[in-house]
Design a protein around this motif. Structure first.
Motif, PDB file in Angstrom:
ATOM      1  N   LEU A  76       0.819  -1.212   0.000  1.00 35.11           N
ATOM      2  CA  LEU A  76       0.000   0.000   0.000  1.00 35.11           C
ATOM      3  C   LEU A  76       0.853   1.263   0.000  1.00 35.11           C
ATOM      4  O   LEU A  76       0.475   2.272  -0.613  1.00 35.11           O
ATOM      5  N   SER A  77       1.993   1.225   0.693  1.00 36.84           N
ATOM      6  CA  SER A  77       2.865   2.400   0.690  1.00 36.84           C
ATOM      7  C   SER A  77       3.377   2.685  -0.718  1.00 36.84           C
ATOM      8  O   SER A  77       3.494   3.846  -1.126  1.00 36.84           O
ATOM      9  N   LEU A  78       3.661   1.628  -1.483  1.00 38.42           N
ATOM     10  CA  LEU A  78       4.093   1.804  -2.872  1.00 38.42           C
ATOM     11  C   LEU A  78       2.926   2.166  -3.781  1.00 38.42           C
ATOM     12  O   LEU A  78       3.078   2.960  -4.720  1.00 38.42           O
ATOM     13  N   TYR A  79       1.756   1.595  -3.509  1.00 32.68           N
ATOM     14  CA  TYR A  79       0.554   1.927  -4.277  1.00 32.68           C
ATOM     15  C   TYR A  79       0.241   3.424  -4.114  1.00 32.68           C
ATOM     16  O   TYR A  79      -0.116   4.109  -5.085  1.00 32.68           O
ATOM     17  N   THR A  80       0.374   3.925  -2.898  1.00 32.00           N
ATOM     18  CA  THR A  80       0.133   5.345  -2.639  1.00 32.00           C
ATOM     19  C   THR A  80       1.112   6.209  -3.418  1.00 32.00           C
ATOM     20  O   THR A  80       0.746   7.259  -3.971  1.00 32.00           O
ATOM     21  N   LEU A  81       2.358   5.766  -3.493  1.00 33.77           N
ATOM     22  CA  LEU A  81       3.392   6.531  -4.194  1.00 33.77           C
ATOM     23  C   LEU A  81       3.147   6.572  -5.694  1.00 33.77           C
ATOM     24  O   LEU A  81       3.272   7.622  -6.328  1.00 33.77           O
ATOM     25  N   HIS A  82       2.756   5.440  -6.286  1.00 36.72           N
ATOM     26  CA  HIS A  82       2.617   5.337  -7.744  1.00 36.72           C
ATOM     27  C   HIS A  82       1.185   5.559  -8.223  1.00 36.72           C
ATOM     28  O   HIS A  82       0.973   5.801  -9.417  1.00 36.72           O
ATOM     29  N   GLY A  83       0.211   5.407  -7.338  1.00 35.56           N
ATOM     30  CA  GLY A  83      -1.184   5.553  -7.743  1.00 35.56           C
ATOM     31  C   GLY A  83      -1.700   4.360  -8.532  1.00 35.56           C
ATOM     32  O   GLY A  83      -2.719   4.450  -9.221  1.00 35.56           O
ATOM     33  N   ARG A  84      -1.017   3.251  -8.431  1.00 31.93           N
ATOM     34  CA  ARG A  84      -1.389   2.017  -9.144  1.00 31.93           C
ATOM     35  C   ARG A  84      -0.607   0.873  -8.537  1.00 31.93           C
ATOM     36  O   ARG A  84       0.224   1.082  -7.643  1.00 31.93           O
ATOM     37  N   ALA A  85      -0.857  -0.333  -9.044  1.00 33.63           N
ATOM     38  CA  ALA A  85      -0.043  -1.463  -8.631  1.00 33.63           C
ATOM     39  C   ALA A  85       1.422  -1.128  -8.899  1.00 33.63           C
ATOM     40  O   ALA A  85       1.781  -0.756 -10.011  1.00 33.63           O
ATOM     41  N   PRO A  86       2.280  -1.243  -7.896  1.00 35.67           N
ATOM     42  CA  PRO A  86       3.650  -0.728  -8.020  1.00 35.67           C
ATOM     43  C   PRO A  86       4.578  -1.635  -8.809  1.00 35.67           C
ATOM     44  O   PRO A  86       4.262  -2.806  -9.078  1.00 35.67           O
ATOM     45  N   PRO A  87       5.774  -1.122  -9.154  1.00 38.45           N
ATOM     46  CA  PRO A  87       6.791  -1.963  -9.801  1.00 38.45           C
ATOM     47  C   PRO A  87       7.321  -3.010  -8.816  1.00 38.45           C
ATOM     48  O   PRO A  87       7.503  -2.719  -7.634  1.00 38.45           O
ATOM     49  N   PHE A  88       7.586  -4.176  -9.313  1.00 42.87           N
ATOM     50  CA  PHE A  88       8.069  -5.252  -8.462  1.00 42.87           C
ATOM     51  C   PHE A  88       9.425  -4.921  -7.845  1.00 42.87           C
ATOM     52  O   PHE A  88       9.701  -5.270  -6.697  1.00 42.87           O
ATOM     53  N   ASP A  89      10.274  -4.243  -8.588  1.00 47.12           N
ATOM     54  CA  ASP A  89      11.626  -3.958  -8.112  1.00 47.12           C
ATOM     55  C   ASP A  89      11.637  -3.045  -6.888  1.00 47.12           C
ATOM     56  O   ASP A  89      12.650  -2.973  -6.183  1.00 47.12           O
ATOM     57  N   ASP A  90      10.533  -2.350  -6.640  1.00 45.93           N
ATOM     58  CA  ASP A  90      10.460  -1.470  -5.473  1.00 45.93           C
ATOM     59  C   ASP A  90      10.076  -2.216  -4.195  1.00 45.93           C
ATOM     60  O   ASP A  90      10.131  -1.652  -3.109  1.00 45.93           O
ATOM     61  N   PHE A  91       9.679  -3.460  -4.337  1.00 42.92           N
ATOM     62  CA  PHE A  91       9.163  -4.234  -3.207  1.00 42.92           C
ATOM     63  C   PHE A  91      10.287  -5.073  -2.597  1.00 42.92           C
ATOM     64  O   PHE A  91      10.969  -5.818  -3.296  1.00 42.92           O
ATOM     65  N   LYS A  92      10.471  -4.954  -1.307  1.00 45.25           N
ATOM     66  CA  LYS A  92      11.552  -5.669  -0.633  1.00 45.25           C
ATOM     67  C   LYS A  92      10.966  -6.596   0.442  1.00 45.25           C
ATOM     68  O   LYS A  92      10.258  -6.156   1.336  1.00 45.25           O
ATOM     69  N   MET A  93      11.288  -7.891   0.320  1.00 45.83           N
ATOM     70  CA  MET A  93      10.875  -8.859   1.324  1.00 45.83           C
ATOM     71  C   MET A  93      11.931  -8.941   2.413  1.00 45.83           C
ATOM     72  O   MET A  93      13.132  -8.843   2.150  1.00 45.83           O
ATOM     73  N   GLU A  94      11.465  -9.127   3.650  1.00 44.04           N
ATOM     74  CA  GLU A  94      12.377  -9.260   4.786  1.00 44.04           C
ATOM     75  C   GLU A  94      12.552 -10.737   5.111  1.00 44.04           C
ATOM     76  O   GLU A  94      11.873 -11.292   5.964  1.00 44.04           O
ATOM     77  N   CYS A  95      13.491 -11.370   4.427  1.00 42.92           N
ATOM     78  CA  CYS A  95      13.675 -12.811   4.614  1.00 42.92           C
ATOM     79  C   CYS A  95      14.134 -13.159   6.022  1.00 42.92           C
ATOM     80  O   CYS A  95      13.874 -14.252   6.523  1.00 42.92           O
ATOM     81  N   CYS A  96      14.815 -12.236   6.672  1.00 40.64           N
ATOM     82  CA  CYS A  96      15.298 -12.514   8.019  1.00 40.64           C
ATOM     83  C   CYS A  96      14.140 -12.632   9.005  1.00 40.64           C
ATOM     84  O   CYS A  96      14.285 -13.189  10.092  1.00 40.64           O
ATOM     85  N   ASP A  97      12.978 -12.090   8.654  1.00 42.19           N
ATOM     86  CA  ASP A  97      11.804 -12.167   9.517  1.00 42.19           C
ATOM     87  C   ASP A  97      10.901 -13.345   9.165  1.00 42.19           C
ATOM     88  O   ASP A  97       9.793 -13.453   9.669  1.00 42.19           O
ATOM     89  N   GLY A  98      11.349 -14.211   8.290  1.00 38.24           N
ATOM     90  CA  GLY A  98      10.571 -15.383   7.931  1.00 38.24           C
ATOM     91  C   GLY A  98       9.570 -15.158   6.820  1.00 38.24           C
ATOM     92  O   GLY A  98       8.821 -16.069   6.468  1.00 38.24           O
ATOM     93  N   GLU A  99       9.535 -13.949   6.238  1.00 37.10           N
ATOM     94  CA  GLU A  99       8.565 -13.671   5.181  1.00 37.10           C
ATOM     95  C   GLU A  99       8.773 -14.590   3.975  1.00 37.10           C
ATOM     96  O   GLU A  99       7.819 -15.033   3.349  1.00 37.10           O
TER      97      GLU A  99
END
Length: 210
Positions: A36-59
């Protein structure tokens, strides 16, 4: 109308519009808030490259990445990687395989429409599928699908999968192949599409304990 149901939905049931509040798992809410933070920034479904998963948290253990290709005018979901939780539930890893082939015809008939709705609406889709493990214990399989766009169409999808049982312990091994899952929640997150960070105590504020 609430997206939460106490009775199974048939395969033709509509996806009900709702907010982030329908999601129960804290980790999935955190993922949706990132989206949602990226959706708010772009006004649409965001680019995948902007999305970061936190693997250390088990995501990453509960996440699956898909590349969306178009074949004969229809989306095809190619599995890039399968989290350990999903691979255990389905009994196999599926890297490089088309989702429908990975699921098999029986499961694909009920599960692929969830991905197609995410692609069509360009919005997150959340479902809760009720299944039983090998000992007949009911387990809720919670699925969150997040779409990502190149500005023209959805090119990637990230899926997050959580499992919970009111009976406590359950056997995840090949659970999705033991019995057919039955949806009890089928929703599109299409309301209040903005990220609101949680309120925090300012650094200069004093906290007093009695």
């Amino acid at each position: 109308m609430s997206a939460k149901r106490d009775v199974p939905l048939d395969e033709s049931a509509p996806f009900l519009g709702t907010t982030i509040e329908v999601i129960r798992a804290i980790q999935q809410r955190d993922l949706l808030n990132k989206w949602l933070s990226l959706y708010t920034l772009h006004g649409r479904a965001p680019p995948f490259d902007d999305f970061k998963m936190e693997c250390c948290d088990g995501e990453c253990d509960s996440a699956v990445y898909y590349t969306v290709e178009i074949e004969n005018g229809h989306p095809s979901f190619i599995i890039d990687s399968v989290g350990t939780r999903l691979a255990k539930a389905y009994g196999a890893t599926g890297g490089g395989r088309e989702l429908g082939n990975y699921l098999g015809a029986k499961l694909a008939r009920v599960i692929l429409p969830l991905y197609e709705e995410c692609f069509r609406r360009k919005l997150p889709v959340y479902t809760v599928s009720r299944v039983q493990d090998r000992k007949g214990r009911e387990v809720d399989f919670e699925r969150l699908l997040l779409p990502f766009s190149n500005g023209e169409r959805i090119t990637r999808v990230v899926g997050s999968f959580e499992t919970i049982s009111l009976e406590g312990h359950f056997d995840l091994e090949k659970m999705m192949h033991e019995r057919m899952p039955i949806d009890v929640v089928r929703a599109v997150i299409d309301k209040n599409l903005y990220f609101k960070p949680p309120s925090r105590i300012a650094a200069q504020d004093k906290i007093e304990f009695e």
